[in-house]
Design a protein around this motif. Structure first.
Motif, short mmCIF file in Angstrom:
data_model
loop_
_atom_site.label_atom_id
_atom_site.label_comp_id
_atom_site.label_asym_id
_atom_site.label_seq_id
_atom_site.Cartn_x
_atom_site.Cartn_y
_atom_site.Cartn_z
N THR A 89 0.85 -1.21 0.00
CA THR A 89 0.00 0.00 0.00
C THR A 89 0.88 1.25 0.00
N GLY A 90 2.19 1.04 -0.26
CA GLY A 90 3.07 2.18 -0.49
C GLY A 90 2.89 2.71 -1.91
N GLY A 91 2.57 1.80 -2.82
CA GLY A 91 2.30 2.19 -4.19
C GLY A 91 3.50 2.87 -4.82
N ALA A 92 3.23 3.94 -5.55
CA ALA A 92 4.28 4.71 -6.22
C ALA A 92 4.17 6.16 -5.78
N ILE A 93 5.29 6.87 -5.88
CA ILE A 93 5.30 8.30 -5.57
C ILE A 93 4.20 8.98 -6.37
N GLY A 94 3.38 9.79 -5.70
CA GLY A 94 2.33 10.55 -6.39
C GLY A 94 0.96 9.92 -6.30
N MET A 95 0.87 8.65 -5.90
CA MET A 95 -0.46 8.03 -5.74
C MET A 95 -1.12 8.54 -4.47
N THR A 96 -2.45 8.67 -4.50
CA THR A 96 -3.18 9.05 -3.29
C THR A 96 -3.32 7.82 -2.39
N ILE A 97 -3.70 8.07 -1.14
CA ILE A 97 -3.86 6.92 -0.23
C ILE A 97 -5.03 6.04 -0.69
N ASP A 98 -6.06 6.63 -1.26
CA ASP A 98 -7.17 5.79 -1.77
C ASP A 98 -6.69 4.89 -2.90
N GLN A 99 -5.86 5.45 -3.78
CA GLN A 99 -5.32 4.61 -4.85
C GLN A 99 -4.43 3.51 -4.28
N ARG A 100 -3.62 3.87 -3.30
CA ARG A 100 -2.70 2.89 -2.71
C ARG A 100 -3.45 1.76 -2.02
N MET A 101 -4.69 2.04 -1.59
CA MET A 101 -5.47 1.03 -0.86
C MET A 101 -6.29 0.11 -1.77
N GLU A 102 -6.35 0.39 -3.06
CA GLU A 102 -7.18 -0.44 -3.93
C GLU A 102 -6.78 -1.92 -3.86
N GLU A 109 -2.70 -12.56 1.25
CA GLU A 109 -2.65 -12.94 2.68
C GLU A 109 -2.18 -11.76 3.54
N LEU A 110 -1.31 -10.92 2.97
CA LEU A 110 -0.65 -9.87 3.74
C LEU A 110 -0.72 -8.54 3.01
N ALA A 111 -0.67 -7.46 3.80
CA ALA A 111 -0.58 -6.12 3.21
C ALA A 111 0.50 -5.34 3.95
N GLY A 112 1.19 -4.50 3.22
CA GLY A 112 2.12 -3.57 3.85
C GLY A 112 1.36 -2.35 4.32
N VAL A 113 1.87 -1.72 5.39
CA VAL A 113 1.31 -0.43 5.83
C VAL A 113 2.47 0.48 6.19
N GLU A 114 2.48 1.68 5.62
CA GLU A 114 3.51 2.65 5.99
C GLU A 114 3.09 3.26 7.33
N THR A 115 4.04 3.41 8.24
CA THR A 115 3.70 3.94 9.56
C THR A 115 4.27 5.35 9.76
N GLY A 116 4.55 6.03 8.67
CA GLY A 116 5.04 7.40 8.75
C GLY A 116 5.38 7.90 7.36
N SER A 117 5.91 9.13 7.33
CA SER A 117 6.20 9.80 6.06
C SER A 117 7.71 10.04 5.94
N GLU A 123 11.36 12.97 -2.87
CA GLU A 123 9.94 13.18 -3.18
C GLU A 123 9.10 12.96 -1.93
N PRO A 124 8.10 13.84 -1.66
CA PRO A 124 7.26 13.61 -0.50
C PRO A 124 6.49 12.29 -0.64
N PHE A 125 6.58 11.48 0.40
CA PHE A 125 5.89 10.17 0.43
C PHE A 125 5.17 10.14 1.77
N VAL A 126 3.89 10.52 1.71
CA VAL A 126 3.16 10.87 2.94
C VAL A 126 2.16 9.80 3.33
N THR A 127 2.25 9.38 4.59
CA THR A 127 1.24 8.50 5.18
C THR A 127 0.96 9.05 6.58
N SER A 128 -0.23 9.61 6.76
CA SER A 128 -0.59 10.16 8.08
C SER A 128 -0.99 9.03 9.01
#
Ligand code: KMH
Ligand code: ZN
Length: 280
Positions: A89-102, A109-117, A123-128
């Motif tokens: 769910t990190g996706g690519a630089i520039g994707m929105t969080i909704d896009q990253r969650m598709e 079985e597993l998903a990644g989750v970014e726990t910070g920015s 490049e800004p890579f933001v996960t609130s």
């Protein structure tokens, strides 16, 4: 004590076959299509990988967030291999969080989750905090377990806090060497390990030229797992391009053997995570 003794458990090798940013300009063997990614993952699994960390591309190599592409690659992998699928769910630089969650609906079985920015290579890579909690909630709804992707020390501390809220956050991946994130040094890795909640499976990723010595250090320290693949490094060593993801996995397996550790099968990983065997 966050870590098991150095030789206690087989090492979980994760393959990250294509990521979102690496291209065939860096290595002509980078897989793009779902067929190419699935074949690369299956070959890597035969070489010893137990988990595949998945990003997907359009056929021309452009990174995509489209669910149907994730679903197709997972279906193709499952035709060939028992490897566990871990969607990014990190996706690519520039994707929105909704896009990253598709991808969370793709039945991995597993998903990644970014726990910070961070500034990911500038490049800004933001996960609130809210974003992370949304990913965790959606993944939990889909009965998936989660791996925290930690690019810096504070991300590990935040993963530990989030683990107090959710038992599904069972793994942390300590990522070293991304410009803007934690540097690939032994002291940095040790500081990150100190913050891992005891009982958590912790894997180590190191990108670029520092990869192999940092993975060796991680294996010696008792890491639960290591990650290799074109997402992280296209080289086996200085000036030696890897011919395939499987070749990188083989080198990781050989490194583990040299350092006295076996590698885990997908079934062993399922057992350690408490995931039932996959229905054929
Ligand atoms: N593509 C990077 C910007 C992840 O998969 O969790 C982010 C990334 C992280 O690859
Ligand atoms: Zn990734």
């Amino acid at each position: 004590m966050a870590r098991p003794s150095a030789d206690a458990e087989p090492v979980i090798v994760t393959v990250a076959p294509c990521g979102a940013e690496v291209t065939r300009l860096q290595n002509p063997a980078v897989p793009y299509t779902t067929e190419e990614i699935a074949a690369a993952v299956a070959e890597a699994a035969s070489a010893g990988a137990a988990i595949a960390h998945l990003h997907v591309r359009e056929a021309d190599g452009t990174p995509t967030h489209r669910l149907e592409v994730f679903a197709e690659v997972i279906a193709r992998i499952r035709e060939r291999s028992p490897v566990l699928c871990n969607v990014s769910t990190g996706g690519a630089i520039g994707m929105t969080i909704d896009q990253r969650m598709e991808c969370l609906a793709a039945e991995a079985e597993l998903a990644g989750v970014e726990t910070g920015s961070l500034n990911f290579a500038g490049e800004p890579f933001v996960t609130s905090g809210d974003d992370a909690r949304r990913v965790i909630a959606a993944a939990t709804d889909h009965e998936m377990l989660l791996e925290a992707e930690c690019f810096d020390l504070g991300h590990v501390a935040e993963a530990a806090r989030l683990q107090e809220e959710t038992p599904a956050l069972r793994m942390v991946n300590l990522v070293l060497g991304v410009p803007g994130g934690a540097p690939a040094t032994p002291t940095t890795l040790q500081a990150m390990i100190e913050l891992v909640t005891p009982g958590t499976l912790w894997t180590v990723t190191a990108v670029g030229r520092h990869q192999w010595r940092m993975l060796a250090f991680a294996v010696l320290l008792g890491a639960s797992g290591v990650r290799v693949g074109f997402e992280d490094n296209v080289y086996l060593g200085r000036g030696r391009l890897a011919a395939s993801n499987a070749e990188l996995v083989t080198q990781a397996v050989d490194l583990c053997a040299l350092l006295g550790r076996a590698v885990a099968t997908p079934d062993e990983v399922r057992e350690r995570l408490g995931i039932g065997a996959r229905d054929e």
